[in-house]
Design a protein around this motif. Structure first.
Motif, PDB file in Angstrom:
ATOM      1  N   ILE A   1      34.678  13.607  42.028  1.00  0.00           N
ATOM      2  CA  ILE A   1      34.499  13.169  43.415  1.00  0.00           C
ATOM      3  C   ILE A   1      34.624  11.654  43.418  1.00  0.00           C
ATOM      4  O   ILE A   1      33.834  10.953  42.774  1.00  0.00           O
ATOM      5  N   ASP A   2      35.604  11.149  44.132  1.00  0.00           N
ATOM      6  CA  ASP A   2      35.872   9.717  44.183  1.00  0.00           C
ATOM      7  C   ASP A   2      35.160   9.118  45.395  1.00  0.00           C
ATOM      8  O   ASP A   2      35.551   9.344  46.545  1.00  0.00           O
ATOM      9  N   LEU A   3      34.110   8.354  45.137  1.00  0.00           N
ATOM     10  CA  LEU A   3      33.318   7.722  46.193  1.00  0.00           C
ATOM     11  C   LEU A   3      33.487   6.203  46.186  1.00  0.00           C
ATOM     12  O   LEU A   3      32.686   5.488  46.797  1.00  0.00           O
ATOM     13  N   ARG A   4      34.506   5.706  45.533  1.00  0.00           N
ATOM     14  CA  ARG A   4      34.639   4.248  45.376  1.00  0.00           C
ATOM     15  C   ARG A   4      34.825   3.530  46.709  1.00  0.00           C
ATOM     16  O   ARG A   4      34.452   2.363  46.838  1.00  0.00           O
ATOM     17  N   ARG A   5      35.400   4.208  47.709  1.00  0.00           N
ATOM     18  CA  ARG A   5      35.613   3.573  49.020  1.00  0.00           C
ATOM     19  C   ARG A   5      34.812   4.277  50.108  1.00  0.00           C
ATOM     20  O   ARG A   5      35.158   4.198  51.288  1.00  0.00           O
ATOM     21  N   CYS A   6      33.729   4.917  49.726  1.00  0.00           N
ATOM     22  CA  CYS A   6      32.931   5.681  50.694  1.00  0.00           C
ATOM     23  C   CYS A   6      31.829   4.802  51.281  1.00  0.00           C
ATOM     24  O   CYS A   6      30.999   4.255  50.553  1.00  0.00           O
TER      25      CYS A   6
ATOM     26  N   ILE B   1      31.533  11.713  39.064  1.00  0.00           N
ATOM     27  CA  ILE B   1      31.568  10.966  40.318  1.00  0.00           C
ATOM     28  C   ILE B   1      31.980   9.529  40.021  1.00  0.00           C
ATOM     29  O   ILE B   1      31.328   8.845  39.218  1.00  0.00           O
ATOM     30  N   ALA B   2      33.071   9.080  40.646  1.00  0.00           N
ATOM     31  CA  ALA B   2      33.553   7.704  40.489  1.00  0.00           C
ATOM     32  C   ALA B   2      32.963   6.844  41.600  1.00  0.00           C
ATOM     33  O   ALA B   2      33.047   7.197  42.786  1.00  0.00           O
ATOM     34  N   VAL B   3      32.343   5.726  41.225  1.00  0.00           N
ATOM     35  CA  VAL B   3      31.684   4.853  42.195  1.00  0.00           C
ATOM     36  C   VAL B   3      32.092   3.400  41.961  1.00  0.00           C
ATOM     37  O   VAL B   3      32.636   3.033  40.925  1.00  0.00           O
TER      38      VAL B   3
ATOM     39  N   GLU C   1      38.494  -0.349  39.235  1.00  0.00           N
ATOM     40  CA  GLU C   1      39.894   0.021  39.039  1.00  0.00           C
ATOM     41  C   GLU C   1      40.059   1.119  37.991  1.00  0.00           C
ATOM     42  O   GLU C   1      40.978   1.937  38.075  1.00  0.00           O
ATOM     43  N   ASP C   2      39.175   1.133  37.001  1.00  0.00           N
ATOM     44  CA  ASP C   2      39.288   2.106  35.908  1.00  0.00           C
ATOM     45  C   ASP C   2      38.466   3.371  36.134  1.00  0.00           C
ATOM     46  O   ASP C   2      38.599   4.340  35.378  1.00  0.00           O
ATOM     47  N   ALA C   3      37.609   3.384  37.146  1.00  0.00           N
ATOM     48  CA  ALA C   3      36.607   4.439  37.266  1.00  0.00           C
ATOM     49  C   ALA C   3      37.230   5.820  37.412  1.00  0.00           C
ATOM     50  O   ALA C   3      36.781   6.782  36.772  1.00  0.00           O
TER      51      ALA C   3
END
Length: 295
Positions: free
Chosen positions: A143-148, A202-204, A280-282
């Motif tokens: 789950i990519d939450l980096r821009r959430c 989860i990517a944050v 960037e790497d997450a």
């Protein structure tokens, strides 16, 4: 409506409703002192909103607090409707995919869901259920939450229901002077779900905030997900919108979350990743870790 009346209305709303009474009094007094000193003597409504936001956050340390100016006056979509920031909230959410930017598969059957906002379930339930059901048979999920930017705790519960095998209590919201509100993840309605056993990452990023942090924090606390990336923004409080005038909105923190496992929350400290790396790497690191775990 003059700017002085707007500032006074904001100060009074904070004094009566902000989650911590002592902080509320300090912040309200600070705004009124600033007003009396001439700090808000401007004809630029957008500049006033920015200055008020800066002063609210500096006085409280709460990054949720925010004032915005809108050229179009606020009108609820239907009489008695919950106050939202956009006049056309339903259409706004439709145009942005109800908060879901993409759902796709990587090599080796690793699924990725990119979530940008946890839109309230009354608008987003069908979209989230469709997205989560589509990845139910994946070998692993990121789950990519980096821009959430965050969103509704009930949507956190909806997502978690697809990622667990048993009804599970999530963080509760504790208002200043009202009964606390409990949030649960109930998998029962979703027999075809990703479930609680397959690898979940989860990517944050530092940008990840509010309800998005709740999703990462709660799943991390129960040992269900591995969090990858940067320490998140640190905005835990539950908020509601108020309108001191039809053109000015106030986002106000009115409840604090309490996780049933940690008895704490992520306010000001953020969610600490299990696997630290750059924003960037997450996603790459999370996907690679998910692939190894799936094998």
């Amino acid at each position: 409506m003059t700017h002085r009346i707007i500032v006074q209305a904001i100060a009074e709303t904070i004094r009566s409703r902000y989650v911590f009474a002592n902080t509320a009094e300090r912040v309200a007094s600070h705004l009124l002192q600033q007003m009396d000193s001439g700090a808000y003597d401007t004809t630029d409504a957008t500049a006033l909103a920015t200055r008020l936001t800066d002063d609210l956050r500096q006085a409280s340390g709460d990054l949720h607090l925010r004032v915005r100016h809108a050229a179009e006056p606020h009108v609820p979509e239907t009489p008695g409707d919950t106050v939202r920031e956009q006049n056309d909230r339903a259409e706004h959410c439709r145009k942005m995919g109800f908060g879901i930017a993409s759902v796709h598969r990587l090599d080796d059957d690793i699924a990725v869901i990119d979530i940008r906002e946890l839109v309230e379930p009354e608008l987003s339930r069908s979209a989230f259920e469709t997205a989560l059901t589509s990845v139910a048979d994946a070998s692993a999920l990121v789950i990519d939450l980096r821009r959430c930017v965050g969103g509704d705790p009930s949507t956190v519960g909806l997502i978690c229901a697809h990622l667990l095998d048993h009804r599970t209590q999530l963080s509760s919201m504790v208002p200043r002077s009202a009964p606390e509100e409990h949030f649960w993840a109930d998998p029962t309605p979703y027999p075809h779900r990703f479930g609680g056993k397959k690898p979940l990452y989860i990517a944050v990023a530092k940008f990840t905030f509010s309800g998005a942090e709740m999703l990462a924090y709660d799943l991390q606390a129960m040992g269900r997900a591995v969090v990858v990336g940067e320490t998140t923004g640190g905005g835990a409080h539950g908020c509601l919108f108020h309108w001191p005038s039809p053109h000015f909105s106030l986002l106000l923190a009115e409840a604090r979350p309490v996780n049933p496992i940690t008895a704490d929350n992520w306010e000001r400290v953020g969610v600490t990743p299990d696997v630290p790396c750059s924003e960037e790497d997450a996603l790459r690191v999370a996907a690679a870790s998910a692939l190894r775990a799936a094998k």
